[in-house]
Motif scaffolding. Structure first.
Motif, short mmCIF file in Angstrom:
data_model
loop_
_atom_site.label_atom_id
_atom_site.label_comp_id
_atom_site.label_asym_id
_atom_site.label_seq_id
_atom_site.Cartn_x
_atom_site.Cartn_y
_atom_site.Cartn_z
N SER B 34 115.95 -37.59 -18.76
CA SER B 34 115.22 -38.81 -19.25
C SER B 34 115.31 -39.89 -18.62
N TYR B 35 114.33 -40.94 -18.62
CA TYR B 35 114.57 -42.04 -18.31
C TYR B 35 114.28 -43.00 -19.51
N GLY B 36 115.43 -43.52 -20.09
CA GLY B 36 115.38 -44.14 -21.27
C GLY B 36 114.50 -43.32 -22.38
N ASP B 37 113.68 -43.68 -23.17
CA ASP B 37 113.40 -43.11 -24.25
C ASP B 37 112.08 -41.77 -23.80
N ASP B 38 111.93 -41.92 -22.39
CA ASP B 38 111.05 -41.14 -21.81
C ASP B 38 111.53 -39.56 -21.17
N THR B 39 111.35 -38.67 -21.89
CA THR B 39 111.94 -37.37 -21.56
C THR B 39 110.88 -37.02 -20.57
N VAL B 40 111.46 -36.56 -19.56
CA VAL B 40 110.76 -36.21 -18.36
C VAL B 40 110.75 -34.67 -18.15
N LEU B 41 112.06 -34.32 -18.21
CA LEU B 41 112.19 -32.90 -18.32
C LEU B 41 112.92 -32.48 -19.55
N GLY B 58 101.37 -29.10 -11.63
CA GLY B 58 101.24 -29.99 -12.86
C GLY B 58 100.62 -31.09 -12.58
N PRO B 59 99.93 -32.01 -13.48
CA PRO B 59 99.18 -33.14 -13.46
C PRO B 59 100.22 -34.38 -13.09
N ASN B 60 99.60 -35.44 -12.66
CA ASN B 60 100.40 -36.82 -12.65
C ASN B 60 101.46 -36.89 -13.92
N GLY B 61 102.67 -37.20 -13.29
CA GLY B 61 103.50 -37.58 -14.24
C GLY B 61 104.18 -36.47 -15.09
N ALA B 62 103.86 -35.12 -14.46
CA ALA B 62 104.29 -34.10 -15.22
C ALA B 62 105.94 -33.84 -15.09
N GLY B 63 106.41 -34.32 -13.97
CA GLY B 63 107.92 -34.29 -13.48
C GLY B 63 108.16 -33.48 -12.46
N LYS B 64 107.04 -33.32 -11.76
CA LYS B 64 107.24 -32.17 -10.28
C LYS B 64 108.17 -32.95 -9.27
N THR B 65 108.05 -34.17 -9.05
CA THR B 65 109.02 -34.55 -8.24
C THR B 65 110.30 -35.07 -8.85
N THR B 66 110.49 -35.17 -9.98
CA THR B 66 111.64 -35.09 -10.71
C THR B 66 112.46 -33.89 -10.45
N THR B 67 111.71 -32.80 -10.57
CA THR B 67 112.51 -31.52 -10.47
C THR B 67 112.83 -31.28 -9.05
N GLY B 104 109.28 -34.64 1.09
CA GLY B 104 108.91 -35.41 -0.22
C GLY B 104 107.39 -35.63 -0.35
N GLN B 105 107.34 -36.12 -1.27
CA GLN B 105 105.81 -36.52 -1.56
C GLN B 105 105.32 -37.44 -0.70
N PHE B 106 105.95 -38.43 -0.45
CA PHE B 106 105.88 -39.75 0.66
C PHE B 106 106.43 -39.32 1.85
N ASP B 181 107.06 -31.37 -1.97
CA ASP B 181 106.46 -31.81 -2.68
C ASP B 181 104.85 -32.52 -2.55
N GLU B 182 103.96 -31.64 -3.07
CA GLU B 182 102.59 -32.03 -2.89
C GLU B 182 102.19 -32.03 -1.30
N PRO B 183 102.36 -30.93 -0.65
CA PRO B 183 102.34 -30.95 0.62
C PRO B 183 100.91 -31.14 1.36
N THR B 213 102.38 -28.76 -6.65
CA THR B 213 100.74 -28.90 -6.33
C THR B 213 100.18 -29.57 -7.45
N GLN B 214 99.15 -30.19 -7.27
CA GLN B 214 98.15 -30.25 -8.44
C GLN B 214 97.00 -29.51 -8.39
N TYR B 215 96.89 -28.55 -7.46
CA TYR B 215 95.66 -27.85 -7.23
C TYR B 215 96.00 -26.47 -7.56
N1 LIG Z 1 113.10 -43.84 -11.64
C1 LIG Z 1 112.42 -43.57 -12.75
N2 LIG Z 1 112.45 -44.42 -13.65
C2 LIG Z 1 111.68 -44.55 -15.02
N3 LIG Z 1 110.69 -43.63 -14.99
C3 LIG Z 1 110.72 -42.63 -14.03
C4 LIG Z 1 111.51 -42.47 -12.87
N4 LIG Z 1 111.12 -41.73 -11.96
C5 LIG Z 1 110.13 -40.97 -12.55
N5 LIG Z 1 109.88 -41.43 -13.97
C6 LIG Z 1 108.85 -40.90 -14.71
O1 LIG Z 1 109.19 -39.70 -14.92
C7 LIG Z 1 107.81 -39.14 -15.06
C8 LIG Z 1 107.45 -38.13 -14.11
O2 LIG Z 1 107.70 -38.49 -12.65
P1 LIG Z 1 107.50 -37.62 -11.74
O3 LIG Z 1 107.31 -38.56 -10.50
O4 LIG Z 1 108.24 -36.48 -11.49
O5 LIG Z 1 106.00 -36.89 -11.91
P2 LIG Z 1 105.15 -36.11 -10.66
O6 LIG Z 1 104.84 -34.75 -11.59
O7 LIG Z 1 105.60 -35.89 -9.53
O8 LIG Z 1 103.76 -36.95 -10.76
P3 LIG Z 1 102.82 -37.06 -9.68
O9 LIG Z 1 101.78 -35.89 -9.49
O10 LIG Z 1 102.06 -38.31 -9.65
O11 LIG Z 1 103.52 -37.12 -8.15
C9 LIG Z 1 106.84 -40.09 -15.12
O12 LIG Z 1 106.20 -40.50 -16.32
C10 LIG Z 1 107.51 -41.25 -14.22
O13 LIG Z 1 107.01 -42.45 -14.91
#
Ligand SMILES: Nc1ncnc2c1ncn2[C@@H]1O[C@H](COP(=O)(O)OP(=O)(O)OP(=O)(O)O)[C@@H](O)[C@H]1O
Ligand SMILES: [Mg+2]
Lengths: 261, 335
Positions: B34-41, B58-67, B104-106, B181-183, B213-215
């Motif tokens: 989680s990031y603060g109140d935002d539960t990512v995974l 998963g779509p944008n913001g799903a948590g792929k990069t976080t994983t 990585g993604q970037f 990550d999204e190659p 991937t998003q596809y």
């Molecule tokens: N360092 C951080 N601080 C706060 N929130 C974060 C941080 N890193 C990621 N998040 C939040 O976690 C969520 C998931 O982010 P993540 O980058 O894992 O998504 P993603 O699936 O890779 O998206 P994308 O397809 O856009 O790359 C998003 O809502 C993002 O705002």
């Protein structure tokens, strides 16, 4: 077995990377050189005549002031160069490759030591260049071989301490602008020290600060070595004490900041 | 033949290491972040055998990069555990790092160094000896079609070239597990296909691949197993075919000639939606030739005139609409 075994080779690899960056991006080094050289010329040619009379009495004048101010300018050069360290660390931290380093089985600290060692090389290049300009305008150091060696040692120690400090500043900075502003006070410390005028000429409270802040002992040691007149023991002690304290603080802060993400 | 069930009772999983059973290449249990109140995974499980290709969709913001960041030791999870080749990502991070390559993604490349220098930098950091490092770099430049660009800085590369250099750098250490990550995001169709070929070849060499991937198409092309990540949970997991069966997204869209036939057509074909203004009727179907033939025959027999027929195969939109509409998958908290 641990990655710390690789701290030395990894640091050398990172140093190589920094040196290549420096070669590919020489404008930063040139920019860092500009300020001390401008101050040198300004103080020698504009203020030098008057200030020299004040310092050297009847035998004063421009050349006496050049002798006095050159060590201060050299320390200012170091301060200016470490400002560059902060900028290049901050720029580096925005690069994706840093994340790649973090996922590799390398000694993590080598990313930082690469910057420190690279900056030390840059500092030696910059101070040599500024010294060259000073000599070109008439500065004549009286240092013997031992003095020169001691000076190189002193500069290495000072540079090492200050670069760790500015590496920490560069990592902590939220943006490259902040990274270039945070170490700015370092460049002005020679002014509120014995860099440009003797501290005795300052008001009491300022003199107290000026005598004990790190740059005064740094400048006094440099001045003593370059003029070949020897150095005061208290200045040597203060130089070591300040450098070790600054290096420890900078190193600790940099590592903590780098590991947290 | 032996009885696997019996074997597992005799040698519970914890002891399997002693039995010469290879640990999973990637294994995660109940990962949370989680990031603060935002539960990512919100507790995800992953299991990838050695040599497998696993796609996290998963779509944008799903948590792929976080994983990916957690599995590749870049950040720590708040809960759960993850192992790469049996090594814990937080307790044995360096043992994990020895096994992995991360793209990585970037782009994670040094823009002030040339292509070759970037690869050689990796070689040095992997402590390869000089000649090994040089030959590996040369081989990768050749394989990835970067020979002509090798002496240039990556800032002069196209997006596809940067991606390839990035991946080549991840391969210098000969990793057993690769994270991508999204190659192919942002690549043109040709570059995308080149990347797919590279990925398949790596897998054929026994490298385990974890890609995001998003596809759906990409996951379908490459992966043995696909997991769909949404709202911090894995909402579906399986092979491409298993997943597609879950998705009722495929349909045919018919545009009729006359508006007075819409109702008749809808009734005849069991339409799921009609749009009288556009004269369209939506019918479930996968677009196979047989189903199309019978559909057209039935329309002919009923003398219904059709202007246009379009086949919609399930895409990522359908996957997500289908999978996230189910109430048990809906996120409890509303931000
Ligand atoms: N360092 C951080 N601080 C706060 N929130 C974060 C941080 N890193 C990621 N998040 C939040 O976690 C969520 C998931 O982010 P993540 O980058 O894992 O998504 P993603 O699936 O890779 O998206 P994308 O397809 O856009 O790359 C998003 O809502 C993002 O705002
Ligand atoms: Mg992402």
């Amino acid at each position: 077995m641990t990655t710390m075994t690789y701290a030395l080779p990894d640091s050398m690899t990172m140093l190589r990377r920094q040196l290549k960056h420096m070669l590919r991006y020489p404008s930063l080094t040139l920019q860092l050189l500009m300020m001390p050289i401008l101050f040198l010329l300004l103080f020698v040619y504009v203020f030098g005549g008057t200030l020299g009379d004040g310092i050297g009495g009847p035998s004063g004048g421009r050349s006496a002031y050049l002798d006095y101010v050159a060590p201060g300018i050299l320390l200012m050069t170091i301060a200016s160069a470490v400002m560059g360290t902060s900028i290049s660390v901050a720029m580096d931290m925005t690069e994706g490759i840093i994340d790649r380093f973090r996922t590799m089985a390398i000694a993590r600290v080598s990313v930082l030591t690469g910057h420190v060692l690279g900056s030390m090389v840059q500092i030696f290049i910059c101070t040599a260049a500024v010294l060259g300009v000073a000599i070109a305008v008439g500065y004549r150091p009286q240092a013997g071989v031992a003095d020169w060696l001691a000076l190189i040692g002193a500069f290495a120690l000072i540079a090492f301490a200050l670069t760790w400090l500015t590496v920490a500043a560069g990592i902590s900075a939220k943006s490259v602008e902040t990274a270039s502003n945070t170490p700015m006070p370092l460049v002005f410390l020679p002014f509120i020290g014995s860099g440009f005028v003797p501290t005795e000429s300052m008001p009491g409270w300022m003199q107290w600060f000026a005598d004990y802040q790190p740059f005064t002992p740094y400048i006094e040691v440099t001045r003593g070595l370059l003029s070949g007149t020897g150095v005061e023991q208290s200045d040597v002690v203060l130089t070591f004490a300040w450098s070790i304290a600054i290096a420890l603080f900078g190193y600790t802060a940099a590592r903590i900041k780098f590991n947290r993400r | 033949m032996f009885d696997l069930g019996l074997l597992l009772t005799l040698y519970p999983p914890a002891k399997r290491g002693t039995m010469n059973t290879e640990p999973l290449a990637i294994e995660a249990r109940n990962l949370r972040k989680s990031y603060g109140d935002d539960t990512v995974l919100d507790g995800i499980d992953i299991a990838v055998p050695r040599g497998g290709i696993y796609a996290l969709l998963g779509p944008n913001g799903a948590g792929k990069t976080t994983t990916v960041n957690i599995l590749s030791t870049l950040i720590d999870a708040d809960g759960g555990e993850a192992r790469i080749g049996g090594r814990d990502v937080s307790a044995e991070a360096d043992r994990v790092r020895e096994q992995i390559g991360v793209t990585g993604q970037f782009a994670a490349i040094d823009d002030l160094l040339t292509g070759t220098e970037n690869l050689r930098l990796m070689g040095r950091l992997h402590h390869l000896d000089r000649s090994e490092s040089r030959s590996r770099a040369e081989r990768l430049l050749e394989e990835f079609d970067l020979v002509d660009a090798a002496a240039r800085r990556p800032s002069t590369y196209s997006g596809g070239m940067r991606r390839r250099l990035d991946l080549a750098m991840s391969l210098m250490g000969d990793p057993r597990v690769i994270f991508l990550d999204e190659p192919t995001t942002g690549l043109d169709p040709r570059s995308r296909r080149t990347m797919w070929t590279i990925i398949r070849e790596l897998a054929a060499e026994g490298v385990t691949i974890f890609l995001t991937t998003q596809y759906l198409e990409e996951a379908d092309e490459l992966a043995d197993r696909i997991a769909v990540l949404d709202g911090g949970r894995i909402v579906a997991e399986g092979t491409a075919d298993e997943l597609k069966r879950l998705i009722p997204g495929g349909h045919l869209s018919l545009r009729l000639n006359r508006d007075d036939q819409i109702e008749a057509a809808a009734e005849l074909l069991g339409a799921t939606a009609t749009d009288p203004e556009q004269l369209t009727v939506q019918v479930p179907g996968d677009g196979s030739v047989d189903s199309l033939r019978s559909l057209i025959e039935r329309l002919d027999r009923a003398s219904i005139e059709v202007d246009e027929l379009t086949v919609h195969t399930p895409d990522l939109d359908d996957v997500f609409l289908a999978l996230t509409e189910r109430p048990e998958n809906r996120k409890e908290s509303v931000r």
